[in-house]
Design a protein around this motif. Structure first.
Motif, PDB file in Angstrom:
ATOM      1  N   ALA A 146       7.049  -0.330  14.480  1.00  0.00           N
ATOM      2  CA  ALA A 146       6.213  -1.003  13.549  1.00  0.00           C
ATOM      3  C   ALA A 146       6.421  -0.002  12.484  1.00  0.00           C
ATOM      4  N   ALA A 147       5.997  -0.051  11.286  1.00  0.00           N
ATOM      5  CA  ALA A 147       5.765   0.785  10.182  1.00  0.00           C
ATOM      6  C   ALA A 147       5.317   2.154  10.419  1.00  0.00           C
ATOM      7  N   HIS A 148       4.292   2.293  11.123  1.00  0.00           N
ATOM      8  CA  HIS A 148       3.878   3.582  11.229  1.00  0.00           C
ATOM      9  C   HIS A 148       4.493   4.486  12.331  1.00  0.00           C
ATOM     10  N   ASP A 149       5.093   3.738  13.176  1.00  0.00           N
ATOM     11  CA  ASP A 149       5.918   4.598  14.206  1.00  0.00           C
ATOM     12  C   ASP A 149       7.334   4.567  13.451  1.00  0.00           C
ATOM     13  N   ARG A 150       7.875   4.285  12.709  1.00  0.00           N
ATOM     14  CA  ARG A 150       9.151   4.173  12.107  1.00  0.00           C
ATOM     15  C   ARG A 150       8.637   5.484  10.978  1.00  0.00           C
ATOM     16  N   GLY A 151       7.644   5.186  10.392  1.00  0.00           N
ATOM     17  CA  GLY A 151       7.335   6.401   9.300  1.00  0.00           C
ATOM     18  C   GLY A 151       6.942   7.732   9.933  1.00  0.00           C
ATOM     19  N   LYS A 152       7.132   7.785  11.053  1.00  0.00           N
ATOM     20  CA  LYS A 152       6.355   9.091  11.857  1.00  0.00           C
ATOM     21  C   LYS A 152       5.093   9.483  11.610  1.00  0.00           C
ATOM     22  N   VAL A 153       4.294   8.541  11.622  1.00  0.00           N
ATOM     23  CA  VAL A 153       2.740   8.616  11.666  1.00  0.00           C
ATOM     24  C   VAL A 153       2.237   9.011  12.983  1.00  0.00           C
ATOM     25  N   ALA A 154       1.514   9.999  13.288  1.00  0.00           N
ATOM     26  CA  ALA A 154       0.933  10.531  14.564  1.00  0.00           C
ATOM     27  C   ALA A 154      -0.360   9.659  14.742  1.00  0.00           C
ATOM     28  N   THR A 156      -2.527  11.166  15.702  1.00  0.00           N
ATOM     29  CA  THR A 156      -3.674  12.136  15.336  1.00  0.00           C
ATOM     30  C   THR A 156      -3.919  12.383  13.836  1.00  0.00           C
ATOM     31  N   ASP A 157      -2.971  11.483  13.204  1.00  0.00           N
ATOM     32  CA  ASP A 157      -3.028  11.713  11.536  1.00  0.00           C
ATOM     33  C   ASP A 157      -4.211  10.853  11.224  1.00  0.00           C
ATOM     34  N   CYS A 158      -4.533   9.670  12.092  1.00  0.00           N
ATOM     35  CA  CYS A 158      -5.719   8.718  11.766  1.00  0.00           C
ATOM     36  C   CYS A 158      -6.789   9.226  12.830  1.00  0.00           C
ATOM     37  N   GLY A 176     -11.057   5.843   3.683  1.00  0.00           N
ATOM     38  CA  GLY A 176     -10.729   7.039   3.461  1.00  0.00           C
ATOM     39  C   GLY A 176      -9.623   7.645   4.039  1.00  0.00           C
ATOM     40  N   VAL A 177      -9.461   7.423   5.585  1.00  0.00           N
ATOM     41  CA  VAL A 177      -8.262   7.963   6.038  1.00  0.00           C
ATOM     42  C   VAL A 177      -6.862   7.250   5.768  1.00  0.00           C
ATOM     43  N   CYS A 178      -6.853   5.896   5.489  1.00  0.00           N
ATOM     44  CA  CYS A 178      -5.699   5.414   5.046  1.00  0.00           C
ATOM     45  C   CYS A 178      -5.323   6.137   3.657  1.00  0.00           C
ATOM     46  N   TYR A 179      -6.290   6.056   2.956  1.00  0.00           N
ATOM     47  CA  TYR A 179      -5.966   6.486   1.309  1.00  0.00           C
ATOM     48  C   TYR A 179      -5.243   7.734   1.258  1.00  0.00           C
ATOM     49  N   THR A 180      -5.420   8.703   2.323  1.00  0.00           N
ATOM     50  CA  THR A 180      -4.828   9.878   2.290  1.00  0.00           C
ATOM     51  C   THR A 180      -3.055   9.709   2.187  1.00  0.00           C
ATOM     52  N   CYS A 181      -2.854   8.719   2.663  1.00  0.00           N
ATOM     53  CA  CYS A 181      -1.221   8.250   2.517  1.00  0.00           C
ATOM     54  C   CYS A 181      -1.091   7.141   1.652  1.00  0.00           C
ATOM     55  N   ALA A 203     -13.092  -3.484   5.916  1.00  0.00           N
ATOM     56  CA  ALA A 203     -12.222  -2.383   6.113  1.00  0.00           C
ATOM     57  C   ALA A 203     -10.864  -2.878   6.268  1.00  0.00           C
ATOM     58  N   CYS A 204      -9.966  -1.999   6.171  1.00  0.00           N
ATOM     59  CA  CYS A 204      -8.429  -2.331   6.014  1.00  0.00           C
ATOM     60  C   CYS A 204      -8.155  -3.288   7.188  1.00  0.00           C
ATOM     61  N   SER A 205      -8.684  -2.744   8.588  1.00  0.00           N
ATOM     62  CA  SER A 205      -8.513  -3.187   9.801  1.00  0.00           C
ATOM     63  C   SER A 205      -8.918  -4.603   9.987  1.00  0.00           C
ATOM     64  N   CYS A 207      -7.933  -6.870   7.997  1.00  0.00           N
ATOM     65  CA  CYS A 207      -6.607  -7.729   7.805  1.00  0.00           C
ATOM     66  C   CYS A 207      -5.300  -6.889   8.523  1.00  0.00           C
ATOM     67  N   HIS A 208      -5.518  -5.612   8.728  1.00  0.00           N
ATOM     68  CA  HIS A 208      -4.283  -4.903   9.196  1.00  0.00           C
ATOM     69  C   HIS A 208      -4.631  -4.228  10.540  1.00  0.00           C
ATOM     70  N   ASN A 209      -3.309  -4.369  11.482  1.00  0.00           N
ATOM     71  CA  ASN A 209      -3.525  -3.759  12.842  1.00  0.00           C
ATOM     72  C   ASN A 209      -2.510  -2.529  12.423  1.00  0.00           C
TER      73      ASN A 209
HETATM   74  C1  HEC Z   1      -0.108   9.870   7.775  1.00  0.00           C
HETATM   75  C2  HEC Z   1       0.214   8.839   6.717  1.00  0.00           C
HETATM   76  C3  HEC Z   1      -0.472   7.686   6.863  1.00  0.00           C
HETATM   77  C4  HEC Z   1      -1.975   7.193   7.042  1.00  0.00           C
HETATM   78  C5  HEC Z   1      -3.118   7.904   7.385  1.00  0.00           C
HETATM   79  C6  HEC Z   1      -1.656   5.606   7.054  1.00  0.00           C
HETATM   80  N1  HEC Z   1      -0.379   5.237   6.970  1.00  0.00           N
HETATM   81 FE1  HEC Z   1       0.013   3.278   6.678  1.00  0.00          FE
HETATM   82  N2  HEC Z   1       1.838   4.034   6.344  1.00  0.00           N
HETATM   83  C7  HEC Z   1       2.443   5.135   6.406  1.00  0.00           C
HETATM   84  C8  HEC Z   1       3.708   5.098   6.285  1.00  0.00           C
HETATM   85  C9  HEC Z   1       4.945   6.477   6.117  1.00  0.00           C
HETATM   86  C10 HEC Z   1       4.238   3.727   6.153  1.00  0.00           C
HETATM   87  C11 HEC Z   1       5.631   3.287   6.179  1.00  0.00           C
HETATM   88  C12 HEC Z   1       5.913   3.316   4.586  1.00  0.00           C
HETATM   89  C13 HEC Z   1       7.013   2.315   4.288  1.00  0.00           C
HETATM   90  O1  HEC Z   1       7.607   1.897   5.112  1.00  0.00           O
HETATM   91  O2  HEC Z   1       7.205   2.252   2.797  1.00  0.00           O
HETATM   92  C14 HEC Z   1       2.840   2.850   6.182  1.00  0.00           C
HETATM   93  C15 HEC Z   1       3.088   1.495   6.188  1.00  0.00           C
HETATM   94  C16 HEC Z   1       1.772   0.811   6.258  1.00  0.00           C
HETATM   95  C17 HEC Z   1       1.781  -0.566   6.004  1.00  0.00           C
HETATM   96  C18 HEC Z   1       2.989  -1.498   5.535  1.00  0.00           C
HETATM   97  C19 HEC Z   1       3.472  -2.163   6.990  1.00  0.00           C
HETATM   98  C20 HEC Z   1       4.648  -3.014   6.736  1.00  0.00           C
HETATM   99  O3  HEC Z   1       5.202  -3.395   7.610  1.00  0.00           O
HETATM  100  O4  HEC Z   1       5.095  -2.957   5.554  1.00  0.00           O
HETATM  101  C21 HEC Z   1       0.575  -0.937   6.235  1.00  0.00           C
HETATM  102  C22 HEC Z   1      -0.288  -2.463   5.838  1.00  0.00           C
HETATM  103  C23 HEC Z   1      -0.380   0.263   6.460  1.00  0.00           C
HETATM  104  N3  HEC Z   1       0.533   1.235   6.295  1.00  0.00           N
HETATM  105  C24 HEC Z   1      -1.806   0.277   6.622  1.00  0.00           C
HETATM  106  C25 HEC Z   1      -2.588   1.451   6.842  1.00  0.00           C
HETATM  107  C26 HEC Z   1      -3.783   1.546   7.295  1.00  0.00           C
HETATM  108  C27 HEC Z   1      -4.633   0.058   7.366  1.00  0.00           C
HETATM  109  C28 HEC Z   1      -4.121   2.574   7.476  1.00  0.00           C
HETATM  110  C29 HEC Z   1      -5.535   3.220   7.772  1.00  0.00           C
HETATM  111  C30 HEC Z   1      -6.140   2.629   9.156  1.00  0.00           C
HETATM  112  C31 HEC Z   1      -3.046   3.532   7.377  1.00  0.00           C
HETATM  113  N4  HEC Z   1      -2.063   2.781   6.824  1.00  0.00           N
HETATM  114  C32 HEC Z   1      -2.943   4.665   7.196  1.00  0.00           C
HETATM  115  C33 HEC Z   1       1.668   6.228   6.471  1.00  0.00           C
HETATM  116  C34 HEC Z   1       0.303   6.530   6.826  1.00  0.00           C
END
Ligand code: HEC
Ligand code: HEC
Ligand code: HEC
Ligand code: HEC
Ligand code: HEC
Ligand code: HEC
Ligand code: HEC
Ligand code: HEC
Ligand code: HEC
Ligand code: HEC
Length: 328
Positions: A146-154, A156-158, A176-181, A203-205, A207-209
């Protein structure tokens, strides 16, 4: 599970191996087998005293980082066998990895302990595996790919572990945690029409997982509409007179985050409607137009009367027997 088996499991987890068959096979092998699986750089030995050793330096009194807030959360539950501090658990080292070498030197310069920080010697996949070793499955079953795994999000970033309440799991502080990125989303939720995330009631969650899902944009439900229906059930229908785009996708007219127009609209009527409906030959206006202010040609009335929804009020569909034109 005894201490040794768990130690092996941890090492394998750090090395990115999770298949339980492998874990079991390796658990009975000599310690050296486990050692070779260890990540280079990090010590391969666990401390004998576990947390007691660590807390010798990382307690409330010392001048190093105090780790004690962990004892306020579920990870410290002694009665939970699955938890790091449960019976036979590796305690601090269940997450931080084998720490004997670090504990002996007490220096982070040696890069001997998983700090979970961005500058860690461990790549993000291995830092995440330290958590997924216990947290694979259920809500995180879609994490991989999924996007966060592909984007190398840890993880512990959240998530913060050494805090009494993890800010990302509290509705008011999660965004606020989500907005950091996601800076664009911060700006969107400031707009005049937006879902009440700013006030902390959503909250974002909702609508989003954040752990991934099989839906577009990691939505909590399979489609955009199903996600919206979970709160706006009145828009689900069925209705006698359906408006095709409503049943298809709410985001044909609405943005989910924020808009400078009313009602989260992507465009204001009449432009919104004219993306799909041609203003030419609007039947009723041509006939009744002359009686309306600015009347004359059909086309001009059409625009003077302004928002199409002044007349077509039931834009989401109508249940009135004569509501076929979405007017009542
Ligand atoms: C450390 C950075 C970081 C944080 C913190 C973060 N995200 Fe993301 N997020 C990303 C990256 C990187 C991507 C992939 C971006 C892309 O594909 O363009 C992404 C993608 C997404 C997407 C798009 C998924 C898709 O399939 O297109 C959603 C929705 C999302 N994040 C929601 C959240 C929410 C909700 C939170 C907070 C609970 C959060 N993110 C916190 C880095 C972060
Ligand atoms: C002899 C004292 C000592 C012991 C014992 C000790 N540490 Fe440390 N630890 C330190 C010092 C000093 C630092 C560096 C602190 C700093 O610079 O802020 C540190 C830093 C850390 C860091 C942060 C590393 C980084 O890169 O930022 C972690 C994580 C850590 N220790 C975990 C542990 C764990 C887990 C144990 C038990 C296995 C442990 N420590 C035992 C002294 C010790
Ligand atoms: C040794 C196993 C183990 C490891 C390693 C582990 N956890 Fe947990 N975690 C647990 C257990 C058990 C619970 C309690 C689950 C429950 O009560 O349903 C838990 C609970 C949680 C919770 C919910 C806390 C709460 O108060 O409800 C979060 C968030 C979490 N873990 C994140 C992480 C992250 C992030 C990591 C990696 C840094 C991690 N965990 C590592 C076993 C582990
Ligand atoms: C983009 C931010 C983000 C990332 C990255 C993230 N989480 Fe979460 N996590 C959340 C949010 C938000 C919640 C609370 C809402 C929910 O449960 O969906 C949560 C809840 C949890 C919980 C407690 C609820 C439950 O489902 O048991 C656990 C455990 C957890 N996360 C583990 C992890 C692990 C393990 C990883 C890494 C693989 C991870 N998280 C990565 C944002 C994140
Ligand atoms: C559930 C996993 C988990 C357990 C158990 C755990 N930690 Fe941590 N630790 C983390 C994570 C993740 C971080 C990164 C910062 C954060 O999340 O708060 C961290 C950060 C640290 C740091 C560095 C903090 C800094 O900012 O420099 C130290 C030191 C530390 N932990 C020591 C310990 C000690 C000592 C124990 C046992 C009493 C322990 N940890 C138990 C996950 C864990
Ligand atoms: C009311 C539900 C809802 C809320 C609340 C929500 N989102 Fe979204 N989000 C959506 C929908 C719907 C999409 C678009 C999905 C599509 O059309 O494919 C989306 C898309 C995204 C995307 C992908 C890029 C984009 O803009 O299309 C990111 C990133 C994102 N949201 C982050 C967040 C963050 C961060 C928060 C909290 C501050 C949040 N969302 C709150 C419903 C929501
Ligand atoms: C978790 C519940 C929830 C979900 C899911 C949800 N909404 Fe909402 N929605 C709300 C709340 C609460 C309000 C504010 C109501 C108020 O202020 O009276 C709202 C308001 C709105 C408004 C009116 C905004 C305004 O400024 O008048 C629109 C349009 C809307 N939502 C569309 C959507 C769409 C489209 C989706 C799906 C992408 C969606 N909602 C998903 C809870 C939700
Ligand atoms: C064809 C365009 C269009 C589509 C598609 C659409 N809407 Fe709307 N929606 C509007 C317009 C226009 C308004 C403003 C109505 C007004 O000004 O009274 C509105 C207003 C709203 C409102 C706030 C007022 C109210 O009626 O409660 C909500 C909530 C809402 N829409 C939800 C949804 C949901 C959920 C979907 C998907 C099932 C959806 N809309 C699909 C055009 C659309
Ligand atoms: C995404 C395209 C789209 C948008 C935007 C859109 N519509 Fe429609 N509308 C349709 C479709 C498709 C139909 C069904 C046409 C048919 O059955 O011939 C329809 C049907 C209608 C009907 C009923 C027509 C009939 O013959 O019964 C009315 C009235 C209507 N729309 C008004 C509006 C208004 C007002 C707006 C703006 C608020 C709007 N539409 C926005 C696509 C759209
Ligand atoms: C002054 C009131 C009024 C306004 C403003 C208005 N309409 Fe209509 N519209 C009507 C009436 C009345 C009918 C029904 C005519 C009939 O039954 O033959 C109609 C019919 C329609 C139809 C069905 C057309 C057909 O061929 O049967 C569509 C589509 C439509 N309107 C779209 C729009 C759009 C888009 C706008 C804004 C650009 C708009 N209307 C503005 C009164 C209005």
């Amino acid at each position: 599970m005894n201490m040794k088996k768990q130690a092996v499991r941890m090492l394998l987890a750090l090395a990115g191996l999770t298949a339980s068959a492998v874990v079991l096979a390796q658990a009975n092998a000599p310690a050296s087998a486990a050692t070779t699986a260890a990540v280079s750089g990090q010590g391969t030995e666990y401390t004998e005293q576990g947390a007691d050793t660590c807390l010798g330096c990382h307690d409330d009194e010392g001048d190093t980082y105090s780790a004690s807030a962990i004892f306020k959360g579920k990870h410290a539950h002694r009665g939970d066998k699955r938890a790091p501090f449960g019976a036979g658990g590796l305690q601090c080292e269940a997450c931080h990895g084998p720490g004997a070498r670090h504990a002996a030197k007490g220096s982070k310069k040696a890069l001997t302990i998983n700090s979970f920080k961005a500058d860690s010697f461990l790549p993000v996949e291995q830092r995440n595996q330290a958590c997924l070793g216990c947290h694979e499955g259920q809500a995180r079953s879609a994490w991989h790919g999924a996007a966060h795994d592909r984007g190398k999000v840890a993880c512990t970033d959240c998530h913060k572990m050494h805090v009494e309440r993890d800010p990302v799991r509290v509705k008011a502080t999660e965004p606020g945690v989500c907005y950091t990125c996601h800076a664009k989303q911060r700006a969107d939720f400031q707009k005049t029409s937006s879902h009440p995330v700013r006030t902390g009631s959503m909250a974002c969650s909702d609508c989003h997982n954040a752990h991934g899902s099989s839906s577009p944009a990691m939505l909590v439900k399979a489609t955009v509409n199903q996600t919206c229906f979970s709160c706006h059930a009145d828009k689900r229908g069925p209705v006698l007179w359906e408006h095709a785009p409503v049943a298809e996708d709410c985001s044909l007219c609405h943005t989910a985050h924020g808009s400078v127009r009313t009602a989260l609209l992507t465009k204001s009527p009449p432009l919104l409607c004219q993306q799909c409906h041609s203003p030419a030959g609007h039947p009723s206006v041509a006939r009744s137009g002359a009686s309306l202010p600015g009347g004359g040609g059909g086309g001009s009335i059409f625009l003077v009367a302004g928002s199409c929804s002044n007349c077509h009020t039931q834009v989401h569909g109508s249940n009135h027997p004569s509501g076929s034109k979405l007017m009542r």
